[in-house]
Design a protein around this motif. Structure first.
Motif, PDB file in Angstrom:
ATOM      1  N   THR A  58      38.970 -22.453 -18.729  1.00  0.00           N
ATOM      2  CA  THR A  58      38.666 -22.743 -18.588  1.00  0.00           C
ATOM      3  C   THR A  58      36.902 -22.143 -18.163  1.00  0.00           C
ATOM      4  O   THR A  58      35.875 -21.980 -17.383  1.00  0.00           O
ATOM      5  N   SER A 103      41.574 -15.347 -19.035  1.00  0.00           N
ATOM      6  CA  SER A 103      43.437 -15.601 -18.171  1.00  0.00           C
ATOM      7  C   SER A 103      44.115 -14.987 -19.601  1.00  0.00           C
ATOM      8  O   SER A 103      43.587 -15.415 -20.719  1.00  0.00           O
ATOM      9  N   ARG A 113      33.449 -28.698 -21.010  1.00  0.00           N
ATOM     10  CA  ARG A 113      33.825 -28.941 -20.072  1.00  0.00           C
ATOM     11  C   ARG A 113      34.715 -30.814 -19.602  1.00  0.00           C
ATOM     12  O   ARG A 113      35.908 -30.844 -19.588  1.00  0.00           O
ATOM     13  N   HIS A 157      43.147 -30.474  -9.272  1.00  0.00           N
ATOM     14  CA  HIS A 157      43.062 -28.669  -8.523  1.00  0.00           C
ATOM     15  C   HIS A 157      42.095 -28.082 -10.330  1.00  0.00           C
ATOM     16  O   HIS A 157      41.314 -28.161  -9.989  1.00  0.00           O
ATOM     17  N   LYS A 158      42.787 -28.713 -11.243  1.00  0.00           N
ATOM     18  CA  LYS A 158      42.748 -27.582 -12.312  1.00  0.00           C
ATOM     19  C   LYS A 158      41.202 -28.369 -12.653  1.00  0.00           C
ATOM     20  O   LYS A 158      40.230 -28.052 -13.580  1.00  0.00           O
ATOM     21  N   GLU A 160      38.677 -26.757 -11.368  1.00  0.00           N
ATOM     22  CA  GLU A 160      38.385 -25.302 -11.716  1.00  0.00           C
ATOM     23  C   GLU A 160      37.447 -25.254 -13.788  1.00  0.00           C
ATOM     24  O   GLU A 160      36.910 -25.006 -13.941  1.00  0.00           O
ATOM     25  N   GLN A 212      33.689 -26.566 -12.639  1.00  0.00           N
ATOM     26  CA  GLN A 212      33.398 -25.119 -12.085  1.00  0.00           C
ATOM     27  C   GLN A 212      31.876 -24.552 -12.929  1.00  0.00           C
ATOM     28  O   GLN A 212      33.007 -24.089 -14.104  1.00  0.00           O
TER      29      GLN A 212
END
Length: 187
Positions: free
Chosen positions: A32, A36, A113, A179-180, A183, A186
């Motif tokens: 994203t 992570s 993206r 939600h993903k 994210e 963004q």
């Protein structure tokens, strides 16, 4: 509901929950734009003749928002770990520093993206299909139960329960996807 004929809704629930859990794991592996430790979890390294998860050959850390480091425990596995990262499809070029592999996370451009959002959508669709397959199995159990003597009222109650369970899980998939994608998009 009938005492002698029973539909295993716990099993259906468990299998639908499993589809949701698999979706969350796939989402965790999507990059994203920020680092992570979960993004390297699916990477397997050929260690000592067996395919081993990368987090079992080294320590994975996130020292800063755009950097993942992997401290490989065995010096002889550094090259194999680097190769596994390059071939993983993450689109990241690892930098070797002794037994540490650094993964600088580049800023995602708009095109990448959108691409990742589409991949997330395909993951979500796979989860929806898995949930619908579980629903179909439940409905097949109902058909067998009806031919074994289940009453029509009981069958309708079970159908409603299975459909509500399915709808709730599909909604969870849609919420997770929304939600993903937010994210991912963004900046």
């Amino acid at each position: 509901m009938s005492d002698d004929i029973d539909i295993d809704t716990d099993d259906l629930q468990r299998r639908m929950d499993g589809a949701l859990q698999a979706l969350r794991q796939e989402f965790a592996s999507l990059r994203t734009g920020r680092a992570s430790a979960t993004m390297v979890e699916p990477i397997m390294v050929d260690a000592y003749g067996a395919m081993t998860p990368i987090n079992q050959v080294g320590t994975v850390n996130v020292p800063e928002p755009r950097m993942v480091t992997i401290s490989i425990w065995d010096k002889s596995l550094v090259g194999k770990a680097e190769k596994a990262i390059r071939e993983s499809g993450l689109g990241i070029n690892p930098v070797i520093d002794g037994t540490t592999i650094r993964l600088p996370i580049p800023e995602l451009n708009e095109e990448r993206r959108r691409e990742l959002a589409k991949v997330a959508g395909s993951y979500a669709e796979s989860a929806r299909v898995a949930i619908r397959n579980v629903r179909r199995d439940g409905m097949d159990q109902l058909k067998k139960a009806k031919s074994a003597g289940m009453g029509e009222d009981d069958q309708k109650l079970w159908q409603t329960e299975i459909q509500e369970m399915t709808d709730a899980h599909i909604k969870s998939v849609d919420d997770a996807l929304e939600h993903k994608q937010a994210e991912i998009m963004q900046v």
